[in-house]
Scaffold this active site. Structure first.
Site, PDB file in Angstrom:
ATOM      1  N   CYS A  30      -8.822   8.069  24.514  1.00  0.00           N
ATOM      2  CA  CYS A  30      -8.840   9.378  23.839  1.00  0.00           C
ATOM      3  C   CYS A  30      -9.888  10.306  24.462  1.00  0.00           C
ATOM      4  O   CYS A  30     -11.086  10.072  24.318  1.00  0.00           O
ATOM      5  CB  CYS A  30      -9.121   9.135  22.358  1.00  0.00           C
ATOM      6  SG  CYS A  30      -9.584  10.582  21.422  1.00  0.00           S
ATOM      7  N   CYS A  33     -12.347  11.986  22.078  1.00  0.00           N
ATOM      8  CA  CYS A  33     -13.300  10.997  21.565  1.00  0.00           C
ATOM      9  C   CYS A  33     -14.527  10.914  22.480  1.00  0.00           C
ATOM     10  O   CYS A  33     -15.651  10.769  22.012  1.00  0.00           O
ATOM     11  CB  CYS A  33     -12.656   9.612  21.465  1.00  0.00           C
ATOM     12  SG  CYS A  33     -11.287   9.540  20.305  1.00  0.00           S
TER      13      CYS A  33
END
Length: 108
Positions: A30, A33
């Site tokens: 991600c 993230c």
């Protein structure tokens, strides 16, 4: 086992501790993230011992992610005395994040 060894605390032990805990649910793949890591480091240096910050990989811990209905990542959840007091998906900038956390901790 040596009596001086301490076993790692479980997730429940951590969130039920005296210190509020911010949990960052993430996954290695991600991209947003990855943007949270330096933000969380700044937050930790700003708030120090008033807040614990832990990261939970949703791929390795799907049961915890399901329990807290983590549908999008990054997903931040703030716990105080084991109680979920705030949750938000997406990247949150450092000043805004610190303001939200301090506000939520004052209210609870």
């Amino acid at each position: 086992m040596d009596s001086t060894e301490t076993k790692p605390k479980s997730f429940n032990e951590i969130i039920n501790g005296d210190t509020p805990v911010l949990v960052d649910f993430y996954a290695d793949w991600c991209a947003p993230c990855k943007m949270m890591t330096p933000i969380l480091q700044q937050l930790k240096s700003a708030m120090g011992d008033k807040l614990n910050i832990i990261k939970i990989d949703t791929e390795r811990n799907p049961d915890v992610a399901i329990k807290y209905q983590v549908r999008g990542i990054p997903n931040l959840i703030l716990f105080k005395n084991g109680e979920l007091i705030w949750q938000q998906a997406g990247v949150v900038r450092m000043p805004q994040l610190q303001q939200i956390i301090e506000q939520k901790l004052e209210q609870s």
